[in-house]
Write a protein that holds these residues in place. Structure first.
Motif, PDB file in Angstrom:
ATOM      1  N   GLY A  12       1.001  -1.351  -0.086  1.00  0.00           N
ATOM      2  CA  GLY A  12      -0.298   0.011   0.077  1.00  0.00           C
ATOM      3  C   GLY A  12       0.904   1.437   0.300  1.00  0.00           C
ATOM      4  O   GLY A  12       1.736   1.300   0.273  1.00  0.00           O
ATOM      5  N   GLY A  13       0.239   2.518  -0.918  1.00  0.00           N
ATOM      6  CA  GLY A  13       1.239   3.565  -0.349  1.00  0.00           C
ATOM      7  C   GLY A  13       2.506   3.760  -1.638  1.00  0.00           C
ATOM      8  O   GLY A  13       2.957   4.970  -1.170  1.00  0.00           O
ATOM      9  N   VAL A  14       1.622   3.028  -2.378  1.00  0.00           N
ATOM     10  CA  VAL A  14       3.087   3.635  -3.731  1.00  0.00           C
ATOM     11  C   VAL A  14       2.260   4.053  -4.278  1.00  0.00           C
ATOM     12  O   VAL A  14       3.103   4.286  -5.701  1.00  0.00           O
ATOM     13  N   LYS A  16      -0.375   4.233  -6.433  1.00  0.00           N
ATOM     14  CA  LYS A  16      -1.002   3.000  -7.554  1.00  0.00           C
ATOM     15  C   LYS A  16      -2.632   3.910  -8.017  1.00  0.00           C
ATOM     16  O   LYS A  16      -3.218   3.732  -8.944  1.00  0.00           O
ATOM     17  N   THR A  17      -3.225   4.562  -6.889  1.00  0.00           N
ATOM     18  CA  THR A  17      -4.778   4.967  -7.375  1.00  0.00           C
ATOM     19  C   THR A  17      -4.626   6.346  -7.697  1.00  0.00           C
ATOM     20  O   THR A  17      -5.000   6.642  -8.445  1.00  0.00           O
ATOM     21  N   THR A  18      -3.237   6.557  -7.284  1.00  0.00           N
ATOM     22  CA  THR A  18      -3.192   8.462  -7.878  1.00  0.00           C
ATOM     23  C   THR A  18      -2.096   8.497  -9.332  1.00  0.00           C
ATOM     24  O   THR A  18      -3.301   8.994  -9.636  1.00  0.00           O
ATOM     25  N   SER A  19      -1.746   7.498  -9.388  1.00  0.00           N
ATOM     26  CA  SER A  19      -1.505   6.799 -11.095  1.00  0.00           C
ATOM     27  C   SER A  19      -3.004   6.082 -11.532  1.00  0.00           C
ATOM     28  O   SER A  19      -2.529   7.129 -12.965  1.00  0.00           O
ATOM     29  N   ALA A  20      -3.591   5.565 -11.381  1.00  0.00           N
ATOM     30  CA  ALA A  20      -4.643   5.103 -12.088  1.00  0.00           C
ATOM     31  C   ALA A  20      -5.864   6.287 -12.400  1.00  0.00           C
ATOM     32  O   ALA A  20      -6.324   6.561 -13.928  1.00  0.00           O
ATOM     33  N   ILE A  21      -6.098   7.517 -11.521  1.00  0.00           N
ATOM     34  CA  ILE A  21      -6.242   8.827 -11.729  1.00  0.00           C
ATOM     35  C   ILE A  21      -5.935   9.591 -12.650  1.00  0.00           C
ATOM     36  O   ILE A  21      -6.727  10.045 -13.768  1.00  0.00           O
ATOM     37  N   ILE A 144       3.109  -1.457 -13.174  1.00  0.00           N
ATOM     38  CA  ILE A 144       3.242  -1.844 -11.833  1.00  0.00           C
ATOM     39  C   ILE A 144       3.547  -0.435 -11.400  1.00  0.00           C
ATOM     40  O   ILE A 144       5.220   0.086 -11.854  1.00  0.00           O
ATOM     41  N   PRO A 145       3.099   0.086 -10.304  1.00  0.00           N
ATOM     42  CA  PRO A 145       3.393   1.753  -9.739  1.00  0.00           C
ATOM     43  C   PRO A 145       5.034   0.710  -8.466  1.00  0.00           C
ATOM     44  O   PRO A 145       4.158   0.292  -7.255  1.00  0.00           O
ATOM     45  N   LEU A 146       6.284   1.221  -8.785  1.00  0.00           N
ATOM     46  CA  LEU A 146       7.032   1.181  -7.697  1.00  0.00           C
ATOM     47  C   LEU A 146       7.799   1.883  -7.199  1.00  0.00           C
ATOM     48  O   LEU A 146       8.515   3.167  -7.805  1.00  0.00           O
ATOM     49  N   GLN A 147       7.719   1.477  -5.951  1.00  0.00           N
ATOM     50  CA  GLN A 147       8.513   3.169  -5.398  1.00  0.00           C
ATOM     51  C   GLN A 147       9.313   2.687  -4.750  1.00  0.00           C
ATOM     52  O   GLN A 147      10.066   2.036  -5.105  1.00  0.00           O
ATOM     53  N   TYR A 184       9.349   9.692  -6.083  1.00  0.00           N
ATOM     54  CA  TYR A 184      10.854   9.213  -6.405  1.00  0.00           C
ATOM     55  C   TYR A 184      11.899  10.873  -5.725  1.00  0.00           C
ATOM     56  O   TYR A 184      11.206  11.862  -5.525  1.00  0.00           O
ATOM     57  N   ASP A 185      13.096  10.340  -5.065  1.00  0.00           N
ATOM     58  CA  ASP A 185      13.081  11.476  -4.514  1.00  0.00           C
ATOM     59  C   ASP A 185      15.096  11.119  -5.032  1.00  0.00           C
ATOM     60  O   ASP A 185      16.348  10.235  -4.005  1.00  0.00           O
ATOM     61  N   GLN A 186      15.583  12.029  -5.990  1.00  0.00           N
ATOM     62  CA  GLN A 186      16.948  11.833  -5.969  1.00  0.00           C
ATOM     63  C   GLN A 186      18.043  12.490  -5.326  1.00  0.00           C
ATOM     64  O   GLN A 186      19.111  12.207  -5.917  1.00  0.00           O
ATOM     65  N   ARG A 187      17.429  13.015  -4.402  1.00  0.00           N
ATOM     66  CA  ARG A 187      18.166  13.051  -3.772  1.00  0.00           C
ATOM     67  C   ARG A 187      18.879  12.002  -2.351  1.00  0.00           C
ATOM     68  O   ARG A 187      20.226  12.079  -1.596  1.00  0.00           O
ATOM     69  N   THR A 188      18.117  10.524  -2.952  1.00  0.00           N
ATOM     70  CA  THR A 188      18.239   9.971  -2.231  1.00  0.00           C
ATOM     71  C   THR A 188      19.528   9.125  -3.601  1.00  0.00           C
ATOM     72  O   THR A 188      19.119   8.679  -3.907  1.00  0.00           O
TER      73      THR A 188
END
Length: 252
Positions: A12-14, A16-21, A144-147, A184-188
Motif C-alpha cells: 500500500g501507499g505506492v 497506485k490509485t493516484t496513478s490510475a486517476i 506496476i507502480p514501484l516505490q 522518487y527522491d533524487q537526493r537519495t
C-alpha cells in the motif's frame, strides 16, 4: 476493442490509485475514451475522482444486481468515466471464495464494455487476494507502480511470480504493460540504485518517466479532481502527463 490495464502492487501507499486517476485523466484529455474501475473496498479512487460511492457500483455490477449503464458515472474530465466502489465490495471477496468460477467475475462484467472505451483502467486493493486476481484475469496488461525503496524489490519479485501463475492457468494473454517509479527522491542514493537495478533487469518494460515526490499530487484527491485540474503546472502533473503519453504510444 479497448485495452484493459490493471494497476497492481501488493504494498500500500505506492501511488497506485493516484496513478490510475491521473493517467486516466490525461488519456481522456488526449481524446481517448477512458473508464476507471474502482475494485478496492477502500474506495479511494471513487472519492479521489469525485464519484458518488453511495450509488450502485462495481459490487452491484459483478453480482448482477445492476447493469453497466446503471453503475457508470461521469467525472469532471470529458471522456473520463468511472465505476465506483464501496465497502460492500469487501463482502464480495468473501462471497467469491466459494464460487467455482470466482476468478472470472470482473472479466465477465467488463467484457461487454470493451468496444465502448479505448482504455479501461482497474485499480485493485494492495494485496494479491481474490479481487486482485479478478483484475489480472480481466486485463490485457499489468501496470506496476514501484516505490523507490529496498522492500519494493522484494515485493516486485513476488508479484511477478503471481503474474506468471496467472499466465499459465487463468489468462495466457496477460502481459506486463510496464513498470514505473513513484515517489522518487533524487537526493537519495537508494532511490537511484532501485531505478538503476530495475531498469537494467527489465529494460524496455520500464517506462522512462519517473514520478517524483510532490505534495500537490497528495492534495488533489481531497478535492475530488485529478492533478491536471488541480495544478496542471506542478512537477507531478507534468510527470503524469508524460507517463500517460508513454502509455498511449505503447498502445499504438
Amino acid at each position: 476493442m479497448g485495452r484493459i490495464f490493471v494497476f497492481v502492487n501488493q504494498k500500500g501507499g505506492v501511488g497506485k490509485t493516484t496513478s490510475a486517476i491521473n493517467i486516466g485523466a490525461y488519456l481522456a484529455e488526449a481524446g481517448q475514451r477512458v473508464l476507471l474501475v474502482d475494485f478496492d473496498s477502500q474506495a479511494n479512487l471513487t472519492s479521489g475522482i469525485g464519484a458518488d460511492g453511495k450509488k450502485p457500483g462495481i459490487y452491484e455490477l459483478i453480482s448482477g444486481k445492476n447493469s453497466p449503464a446503471e453503475v457508470i458515472q461521469e467525472t469532471s474530465v470529458q471522456n473520463l468515466f468511472v465505476i465506483p466502489a464501496s465497502i460492500d465490495l469487501s463482502g464480495a471477496a468473501v462471497e467469491l471464495v466459494e464460487q467455482e468460477d470466482r476468478d472470472f467475475y470482473l472479466k465477465r462484467a467488463l467484457e461487454g464494455l470493451r468496444d465502448q472505451y479505448d482504455y479501461i483502467l482497474i485499480d485493485c486493493p494492495p494485496s494479491l487476494g481474490i479481487l486482485t486476481l479478478n483484475g489480472m484475469v480481466a486485463a490485457d496488461g499489468v501496470l506496476i507502480p514501484l516505490q523507490c525503496e529496498y522492500f519494493a524489490l522484494e515485493g516486485l519479485s513476488l508479484l511477478l511470480q503471481t503474474i506468471k501463475r496467472i499466465q499459465k492457468s487463468l489468462n495466457p494473454h496477460l502481459e506486463i504493460g510496464g513498470i514505473f517509479f513513484t515517489m522518487y527522491d533524487q537526493r537519495t542514493k537508494l532511490a537511484q540504485d532501485v531505478v538503476r537495478q530495475v531498469t537494467a533487469y527489465f529494460k524496455d518494460r520500464v517506462f522512462k518517466t519517473i514520478i517524483p515526490r510532490n505534495v500537490r499530487l497528495s492534495e488533489a484527491p481531497s478535492h475530488g479532481i485529478p492533478i491536471s485540474q488541480y495544478d496542471a503546472l506542478c512537477v507531478g502533473a507534468r510527470s503524469y502527463k508524460s507517463l500517460a503519453e508513454e502509455v498511449l504510444n505503447r498502445g499504438r
